[in-house]
Design a protein around this motif. Structure first.
Motif, PDB file in Angstrom:
ATOM      1  N   ASP A 170      35.687  21.856  53.246  1.00 26.30           N
ATOM      2  CA  ASP A 170      36.042  21.649  54.656  1.00 26.30           C
ATOM      3  C   ASP A 170      36.567  22.916  55.323  1.00 26.30           C
ATOM      4  N   THR A 171      36.553  24.039  54.610  1.00 31.49           N
ATOM      5  CA  THR A 171      37.107  25.284  55.140  1.00 31.49           C
ATOM      6  C   THR A 171      35.980  26.243  55.493  1.00 31.49           C
ATOM      7  N   ASP A 172      36.154  26.954  56.579  1.00 33.90           N
ATOM      8  CA  ASP A 172      35.156  27.926  57.030  1.00 33.90           C
ATOM      9  C   ASP A 172      34.903  28.975  55.944  1.00 33.90           C
ATOM     10  N   PRO A 173      33.652  29.257  55.626  1.00 36.95           N
ATOM     11  CA  PRO A 173      33.339  30.251  54.597  1.00 36.95           C
ATOM     12  C   PRO A 173      33.953  31.620  54.890  1.00 36.95           C
ATOM     13  N   GLY A 174      33.983  31.995  56.177  1.00 31.99           N
ATOM     14  CA  GLY A 174      34.595  33.280  56.521  1.00 31.99           C
ATOM     15  C   GLY A 174      36.075  33.292  56.205  1.00 31.99           C
ATOM     16  N   ASP A 175      36.768  32.172  56.441  1.00 31.45           N
ATOM     17  CA  ASP A 175      38.194  32.079  56.106  1.00 31.45           C
ATOM     18  C   ASP A 175      38.392  32.170  54.595  1.00 31.45           C
ATOM     19  N   LEU A 176      37.519  31.509  53.859  1.00 30.41           N
ATOM     20  CA  LEU A 176      37.610  31.566  52.398  1.00 30.41           C
ATOM     21  C   LEU A 176      37.398  32.987  51.888  1.00 30.41           C
ATOM     22  N   SER A 177      36.464  33.691  52.482  1.00 32.56           N
ATOM     23  CA  SER A 177      36.183  35.061  52.076  1.00 32.56           C
ATOM     24  C   SER A 177      37.382  35.959  52.345  1.00 32.56           C
ATOM     25  N   LEU A 178      38.005  35.780  53.522  1.00 31.42           N
ATOM     26  CA  LEU A 178      39.191  36.564  53.859  1.00 31.42           C
ATOM     27  C   LEU A 178      40.331  36.255  52.892  1.00 31.42           C
ATOM     28  N   TYR A 179      40.523  34.984  52.623  1.00 33.30           N
ATOM     29  CA  TYR A 179      41.587  34.574  51.689  1.00 33.30           C
ATOM     30  C   TYR A 179      41.359  35.184  50.305  1.00 33.30           C
ATOM     31  N   ALA A 180      40.129  35.137  49.831  1.00 30.64           N
ATOM     32  CA  ALA A 180      39.812  35.670  48.507  1.00 30.64           C
ATOM     33  C   ALA A 180      40.045  37.178  48.455  1.00 30.64           C
ATOM     34  N   ARG A 181      39.673  37.864  49.539  1.00 28.81           N
ATOM     35  CA  ARG A 181      39.851  39.323  49.569  1.00 28.81           C
ATOM     36  C   ARG A 181      41.328  39.688  49.499  1.00 28.81           C
ATOM     37  N   ILE A 182      42.155  39.015  50.280  1.00 25.12           N
ATOM     38  CA  ILE A 182      43.582  39.333  50.290  1.00 25.12           C
ATOM     39  C   ILE A 182      44.237  38.916  48.970  1.00 25.12           C
ATOM     40  N   ALA A 183      43.866  37.722  48.476  1.00 25.74           N
ATOM     41  CA  ALA A 183      44.462  37.216  47.238  1.00 25.74           C
ATOM     42  C   ALA A 183      44.158  38.110  46.044  1.00 25.74           C
ATOM     43  N   ALA A 184      43.076  38.873  46.138  1.00 26.83           N
ATOM     44  CA  ALA A 184      42.701  39.745  45.026  1.00 26.83           C
ATOM     45  C   ALA A 184      43.713  40.858  44.812  1.00 26.83           C
ATOM     46  N   HIS A 185      44.462  41.219  45.863  1.00 30.26           N
ATOM     47  CA  HIS A 185      45.424  42.314  45.681  1.00 30.26           C
ATOM     48  C   HIS A 185      46.824  41.998  46.206  1.00 30.26           C
ATOM     49  N   ARG A 186      47.007  40.821  46.827  1.00 35.05           N
ATOM     50  CA  ARG A 186      48.348  40.440  47.283  1.00 35.05           C
ATOM     51  C   ARG A 186      48.590  38.972  46.989  1.00 35.05           C
ATOM     52  N   ARG A 187      49.754  38.702  46.383  1.00 39.12           N
ATOM     53  CA  ARG A 187      50.166  37.319  46.161  1.00 39.12           C
ATOM     54  C   ARG A 187      51.567  37.156  46.707  1.00 39.12           C
ATOM     55  N   PRO A 188      51.827  36.179  47.583  1.00 43.16           N
ATOM     56  CA  PRO A 188      50.827  35.246  48.076  1.00 43.16           C
ATOM     57  C   PRO A 188      49.946  35.874  49.152  1.00 43.16           C
ATOM     58  N   ALA A 189      48.728  35.359  49.275  1.00 34.86           N
ATOM     59  CA  ALA A 189      47.830  35.860  50.315  1.00 34.86           C
ATOM     60  C   ALA A 189      48.167  35.246  51.669  1.00 34.86           C
ATOM     61  N   VAL A 190      48.720  34.032  51.624  1.00 28.48           N
ATOM     62  CA  VAL A 190      49.108  33.324  52.850  1.00 28.48           C
ATOM     63  C   VAL A 190      50.612  33.120  52.809  1.00 28.48           C
ATOM     64  N   THR A 191      51.291  33.514  53.871  1.00 28.76           N
ATOM     65  CA  THR A 191      52.748  33.366  53.915  1.00 28.76           C
ATOM     66  C   THR A 191      53.162  32.882  55.297  1.00 28.76           C
ATOM     67  N   GLY A 192      54.431  32.580  55.446  1.00 29.55           N
ATOM     68  CA  GLY A 192      54.927  32.100  56.729  1.00 29.55           C
ATOM     69  C   GLY A 192      55.736  33.160  57.445  1.00 29.55           C
ATOM     70  N   LEU A 193      56.423  32.727  58.480  1.00 28.29           N
ATOM     71  CA  LEU A 193      57.311  33.606  59.239  1.00 28.29           C
ATOM     72  C   LEU A 193      58.742  33.350  58.807  1.00 28.29           C
ATOM     73  N   ALA A 194      59.505  34.398  58.749  1.00 32.16           N
ATOM     74  CA  ALA A 194      60.944  34.302  58.497  1.00 32.16           C
ATOM     75  C   ALA A 194      61.631  34.816  59.762  1.00 32.16           C
ATOM     76  N   GLY A 195      61.746  33.916  60.731  1.00 31.19           N
ATOM     77  CA  GLY A 195      62.257  34.346  62.027  1.00 31.19           C
ATOM     78  C   GLY A 195      61.234  35.200  62.734  1.00 31.19           C
ATOM     79  N   GLU A 196      61.561  36.449  62.990  1.00 32.04           N
ATOM     80  CA  GLU A 196      60.652  37.377  63.656  1.00 32.04           C
ATOM     81  C   GLU A 196      59.926  38.273  62.663  1.00 32.04           C
TER      82      GLU A 196
END
Length: 231
Positions: A170-196
């Motif tokens: 159910d996820t856009d292939p382009g989003d998956l590709s971006l996630y995979a690219r970032i996850a390959a060298h940064r964990r976590p690849a997806v993070t939130g905001l801590a204030g500003e």
């Protein structure tokens, strides 16, 4: 669910699957073998070989002593049986008896010493065998909980794999590709905001980027660390 939130959910599933896979490998390794039991069994095998070798040596020593005893009996019978009358031959037999007597004493001492070594090696073998038996009992008692744990972990991983497949579908292939690219060298690849700030690299996030993250319009990446920012 926003696109970033979907990727964050995917990341959580991926992280849990990775943790489960690691734990499953650990449990499987425990089920396959026990280094301590292997060490004890090796010690038992060495003790068995030592006991066998010492036993063989003691048997040879006993045979040597028995052979000397037989020769002494034969000479004694001939010496005092009256069948030999030649004085020189009698003297030679007497000297041989004295020599054999000294050899027999040494041989008997050697045989006794070897038998004591056999007894000591037997005690050591019994001790190592008892240690192996105790470890085997301990391991057998631990096997069923490990097998049960392995079944639970495997079942959970199968469920998560199915959830992961459904989420990726159910996820856009382009989003998956971006996630995979970032996850390959940064964990976590997806993070939130801590204030500003970006919760991943703790660098400031612009007002415009924060608004985009909170409204869920498209995917917003941290300008500093490249991570995907989720609400």
């Amino acid at each position: 669910m926003s696109r970033a939130s979907a990727l964050q959910s995917l990341q959580q599933i991926d992280d849990r699957i990775a943790a489960l896979t690691s734990e499953i490998a650990t449990v499987e390794a425990s089920l396959r073998g026990d280094p301590e039991l292997d060490r004890l069994r090796a010690g038992e095998a060495a003790a068995q070989e030592q006991h066998r070798t010492l036993g063989a040596g003691a048997k040879l020593a006993e045979l040597d002593a028995a052979s000397l005893q037989a020769r002494i009996r034969e000479l004694d019978r001939r010496l005092y049986g009256g069948t030999v009358r030649n004085p020189a031959e009698l003297m030679e037999m007497q000297r041989e008896l004295e020599t054999l007597g000294a050899k027999l004493s040494t041989a008997e001492d050697d045989a006794l010493e070897k038998m004591e070594q056999v007894d000591e090696s037997l005690a050591h073998l019994q001790s190592t065998s008892a240690a192996v038996g105790a470890r085997e009992s301990q391991r057998n008692a631990a096997m069923e909980p490990l097998r049960s744990r392995l079944g639970s972990l495997t079942a959970e991983r199968e469920i998560l794999n199915a959830e992961r497949d459904a989420l990726r579908a159910d996820t856009d292939p382009g989003d998956l590709s971006l996630y995979a690219r970032i996850a390959a060298h940064r964990r976590p690849a997806v993070t939130g905001l801590a204030g500003e700030f970006c919760a991943g690299c703790h660098m400031p996030v612009s007002n415009e980027e924060r608004r985009a993250v909170r409204t869920g319009t498209g995917l917003t990446q941290c300008a500093n660390c490249d991570r995907i920012l989720a609400p």
